[in-house]
Structures are given as structure tokens and as C-alpha cells.
Design a protein around this motif. Structure first.
Motif, PDB file in Angstrom:
ATOM      1  N   GLY A   1      57.626  21.015  19.343  1.00 25.20           N
ATOM      2  CA  GLY A   1      58.977  20.953  19.899  1.00 25.20           C
ATOM      3  C   GLY A   1      59.378  22.232  20.595  1.00 25.20           C
ATOM      4  N   LEU A   2      58.979  23.366  20.042  1.00 24.37           N
ATOM      5  CA  LEU A   2      59.312  24.661  20.646  1.00 24.37           C
ATOM      6  C   LEU A   2      58.761  24.770  22.055  1.00 24.37           C
ATOM      7  N   LYS A   3      57.581  24.209  22.294  1.00 21.69           N
ATOM      8  CA  LYS A   3      56.939  24.299  23.610  1.00 21.69           C
ATOM      9  C   LYS A   3      57.757  23.623  24.707  1.00 21.69           C
ATOM     10  N   VAL A   4      58.457  22.542  24.364  1.00 20.77           N
ATOM     11  CA  VAL A   4      59.203  21.804  25.401  1.00 20.77           C
ATOM     12  C   VAL A   4      60.688  22.130  25.399  1.00 20.77           C
ATOM     13  N   SER A   5      61.137  22.944  24.463  1.00 21.82           N
ATOM     14  CA  SER A   5      62.556  23.303  24.391  1.00 21.82           C
ATOM     15  C   SER A   5      62.882  24.362  25.435  1.00 21.82           C
ATOM     16  N   THR A   6      64.173  24.493  25.749  1.00 19.11           N
ATOM     17  CA  THR A   6      64.603  25.443  26.789  1.00 19.11           C
ATOM     18  C   THR A   6      65.670  26.417  26.309  1.00 19.11           C
ATOM     19  N   GLY A   7      66.215  26.223  25.116  1.00 14.57           N
ATOM     20  CA  GLY A   7      67.353  27.006  24.667  1.00 14.57           C
ATOM     21  C   GLY A   7      67.036  28.464  24.352  1.00 14.57           C
ATOM     22  N   GLU A   8      68.049  29.314  24.530  1.00 16.54           N
ATOM     23  CA  GLU A   8      67.937  30.714  24.111  1.00 16.54           C
ATOM     24  C   GLU A   8      67.959  30.819  22.585  1.00 16.54           C
ATOM     25  N   VAL A   9      68.583  29.821  21.969  1.00 19.32           N
ATOM     26  CA  VAL A   9      68.672  29.746  20.515  1.00 19.32           C
ATOM     27  C   VAL A   9      68.008  28.451  20.067  1.00 19.32           C
ATOM     28  N   ILE A  10      67.192  28.547  19.021  1.00 20.98           N
ATOM     29  CA  ILE A  10      66.514  27.375  18.475  1.00 20.98           C
ATOM     30  C   ILE A  10      67.070  27.106  17.078  1.00 20.98           C
ATOM     31  N   ALA A  11      67.569  25.889  16.873  1.00 25.38           N
ATOM     32  CA  ALA A  11      68.062  25.481  15.554  1.00 25.38           C
ATOM     33  C   ALA A  11      67.174  24.364  15.024  1.00 25.38           C
TER      34      ALA A  11
END
Length: 440
Positions: free
Chosen positions: A129-139
Motif C-alpha cells: 500500500g505504501l508504494k501506491v500511496s501519495t500522502g505526506e502522512v501515512i495512517a
């Protein structure tokens, strides 16, 4: 010899009891202080960062809809908000349910994983999921969670207003606390853990363990660390140690609240807690071996806490119990006599006092029914933990000696009733005022 071991076990037990008293004082002081911090940050929340929520989901058709409903209800600027559900090799209708939400809400995305990259457990799913996420913050939220509408906002303002915080941890409450006696015991356990271990360690040492859900971490930190350790059964504890080692602290901010489902039968509880215990023992072993290489020696405080809890404290209880039971059948010529009974009674009273103080910090929890649950807890639930840790230690030792592959156990879910009143209640006047500001 038996008396020497008894004295050693009493020292270990009482050392932990006094340490917990110290932590509970810090937890109570944080409880008094944090509302003022919340008010101050609400006045100047800062610009909302782009915010990505990762939800790992493996065969979660029973609970995923309510989790996604809570994401839709999240009061966060939707142009800066994305939800990524990692449908991790599910064999039920999880994927179809998630796809139906993605079709209606553009900020909800679904990542379907299959072997060899999928189906390896929570850490692997989060890394995908981290690979496709774009946010500055990850929850991160587990698939059985229903966070309150301002949860993401509160996690974000915690990071905005604390540059030294690598991650901000919220509070979780038990959604099915009143289901049966087991869930009542778990509810008491979780509240005590949060106000004693989490809030107490934060107040005194600026250290808090990242939980498996309801936390936010800076993306830059995750990328520097290379994501989650896929060998760790307690990926949250392991990640916490690496965040500490970079020189950041982890803030406990109980204004960010989520509700989660807990095991409703002993079999599921046993499997889940065994995974937790084994995972934490993995972390203890890993960082004891690497301690000399760690840049931030403050990690030793938390390493000592976990080692004392899972090895020394439980070991002391096991020795004490063994001597007590043996002495019933064989005269061990113990001279400690009445002193041991006084210590046993005093320890019991300290346990009850600490737990009741934790319950007093949550509205509606310090009740007559919960008082009797706490009394029962000492003689049943707490003692069951001793047996569980012994079993988990055996499994983890066997895994290390025979170089066995780590296998992830996904906690079984139960069909949910109506969502907790606290989760679905209408917005208060204060929330409506804040909504007009936050959703801009």
C-alpha cells in the motif's frame, strides 16, 4: 534454595508493580493536561498535509463496510485525503465490497494483491500500500475499525504542532465491550494499557509504542526506514524502535479515537495474543543483539520495559506460583511465612487501584459492574496471560532454533451489531463549528 528463588521472584514482581505505579501517575497527569493541548492546537492547526490511510484487509467482508463508512464520514479535506484498501489475497467478497466504494468515492482506492507478493501478512500488505500511496502522512487502520470523524484531523494536527514527533498515536476503544465477560475483560485491559503504558511512558519519557491501528507517521520516515519489517509478527512495536533510533519521539494524543472489535471467544483471543507475545519477543531478541549498534541509546528504556514485562516479570510470577503450589504438597521449609501473604494481598490491592484509576479516566467506565470485573480479572485473565507467555516463548524459541518460517495469524472477525453510539452520534455544536473550518 526455594526461599532464594521466592525472594528473587518477589523482587521482580514488586519492581514491576512500583514501576507501573510510577507510570500510572504520569498517565493521570497526561489525562489532566492533554485537553488544554488539544484546545491550543485547535486554535492553530496549521495547513492540513496530504493524508493517506492504509487499510490492510484479508477476508474482511464481515466488517469492512463499516470501516469504509467511517472513512467516508471522516472530516478531512477530501482533496488531500485518500484511502487505500489493500485487499490482500482475500477469498471472500472483501474485494467486491471495496470496489463498490471506490466506484462511488474517488478518494477510495483498492489494491488487489495475489501471491507471490500478496497474502504474506499485515506488514507485506502495508508495504504494498505504501508504494501506491501519495500522502505526506501515512495512517493505518485495521479493517475492523470505525474511527471517529475527527480522528485523521487530530492525528494530523499532532504532527503539525510537534516537529520532533515521528508518529502520533491515538486512542482505541472496544466496540463490542459489552458482548460477554471476555470482551469486558479486554476492554479493561486496553484502557489500562493506554492510560498506564502509553500515556505514562509518554509523559515521563516521551516514548509510546505504535499500535497496530489509529496512528499516523511521516512518509519521509517510512521511506527512510524502508517500510515495515515483514518478518515481525508485531510490526507496530518493531517500527516504533526504528523510529526512536532516528531520533524522533512518538506522541500519544488520545483526542484521536477509533473503535475496534475485539475477540469474542477464548480461542480467537489466544491465537491473537500469542502472535502479539511472540512478536514482542522477536523485537526484544532483535534489538538486544543490535543494541551496541543503535544510535539512540534511549531505546534501552523501552527495550528494558518489554524485556522486563515478557521475560522477567512473567518469569517472576511463574516462579512464585510454582513454589506456592509445590509447597502445598512438599514442605520446602520456607521461613518467609506471613510476609508472603501480606505482599500478595498488597500486590492485589495495588493492581485493583491502578486499574480503577485507569477506568476513571474514561466516561462511564468506573462502574460497579466493572469493579467486580477487575476483581475477577486478577485471578483469571491476568493469570491466563502468564500461561500464554510461557507458550509463546516456547513457540518463538522453537522458531529460532529450527529456523522456522514466521506465519501470520489473521484475527477472526465477528458479525457487528449497530455501531457504537459514540461513533454514530450526531455532531455536537462544537463539531459542527469545527467541520466548517476543517473541510474547507
Amino acid at each position: 534454595m526455594a526461599e532464594l528463588f521466592l525472594y528473587i521472584s518477589l523482587f521482580l514482581i514488586w519492581f514491576m508493580l512500583f514501576y507501573h505505579m510510577f507510570l500510572m501517575q504520569g498517565g493521570y497527569l497526561h489525562y489532566l493536561k492533554h485537553p488544554d493541548q488539544k484546545k491550543e492546537w485547535d486554535k492553530n492547526p496549521g495547513p492540513m498535509p496530504t493524508f493517506s490511510v492504509l487499510i490492510p484487509a484479508h477476508n474482511e467482508e464481515m466488517v469492512i463496510e463499516k470501516t469504509l463508512d467511517s472513512m467516508v464520514a471522516m472530516k478531512y479535506p477530501k482533496d488531500k485525503f485518500e484511502v487505500i484498501v489493500i485487499n490482500d489475497n482475500s477469498s471472500d467478497n472483501t474485494g467486491a465490497i471495496c470496489d463498490s466504494y471506490a466506484e462511488k468515492y474517488p478518494y477510495i482506492k483498492v489494491l488487489h494483491t495475489k501471491p507471490p507478493n500478496g497474502g504474506k501478512g499485515k506488514s507485506g500488505a502495508l508495504n504494498q500500500g505504501l508504494k501506491v500511496s501519495t500522502g505526506e502522512v501515512i495512517a493505518v487502520y485495521d479493517a475492523d475499525n470505525t474511527p471517529e470523524p475527527e480522528a485523521a484531523y487530530n492525528l494530523a494536527i499532532g504532527l503539525n504542532n510537534d516537529e520532533k514527533a515521528g508518529a502520533v498515536v491515538g486512542k482505541f476503544r472496544v466496540l463490542n465491550a459489552n458482548k460477554n465477560l471476555l470482551t469486558r475483560l479486554i476492554n479493561v485491559e486496553t484502557l489500562t494499557f493506554q492510560w498506564l503504558a502509553q500515556a505514562g511512558r509518554w509523559f515521563w519519557f516521551k516514548m509510546t509504542t505504535i499500535p497496530g491501528t489509529n496512528f499516523a507517521i511521516r512518509r519521509s520516515i517510512l521511506e527512510e526506514l524502508g517500510g515495515w519489517d515483514e518478518k515481525a509478527l508485531s510490526e507496530d512495536t518493531e517500527l516504533s524502535f526504528r523510529v526512536y533510533n532516528l531520533g524522533y519521539h512518538i506522541r500519544f494524543f488520545p483526542a484521536a479515537i477509533t473503535w475496534e472489535q475485539e475477540p469474542e471467544n477464548l480461542k480467537v483471543w489466544w491465537k491473537q495474543r500469542t502472535r502479539w507475545a511472540r512478536g514482542n519477543e522477536y523485537v526484544i531478541g532483535k534489538y538486544l543483539m543490535e543494541f551496541s549498534k543503535l544510535e539512540n541509546k534511549k531505546i534501552g528504556l523501552d527495550l528494558f520495559y518489554f524485556m522486563f514485562t515478557y521475560i522477567l516479570f512473567f518469569g517472576g510470577i511463574l516462579i512464585s506460583h510454582t513454589i506456592f503450589v509445590t509447597n502445598l504438597f512438599v514442605d520446602l521449609n520456607l521461613t518467609i511465612g506471613i510476609v508472603s501473604y501480606v505482599l500478595l494481598l498488597t500486590g492485589f490491592l495495588l493492581f485493583v487501584t491502578e486499574v480503577l484509576l485507569a477506568l476513571s479516566m474514561e466516561k462511564g467506565q468506573l462502574t460497579v459492574k466493572n469493579f467486580f470485573v477487575v476483581l475477577l480479572m486478577y485471578f483469571t485473565y491476568s493469570q491466563l496471560w502468564v500461561i500464554l507467555v510461557v507458550y509463546a516463548t516456547f513457540l518463538e524459541t522453537k522458531r529460532v532454533l529450527f529456523k522456522q518460517e514466521v506465519k501470520w495469524y489473521k484475527t477472526q472477525r465477528f458479525k457487528q451489531g449497530e455501531t457504537k453510539e459514540a461513533v454514530k452520534a450526531a455532531l455536537t455544536a462544537e463539531e459542527r463549528r469545527r467541520e466548517g473550518r476543517v473541510n474547507k
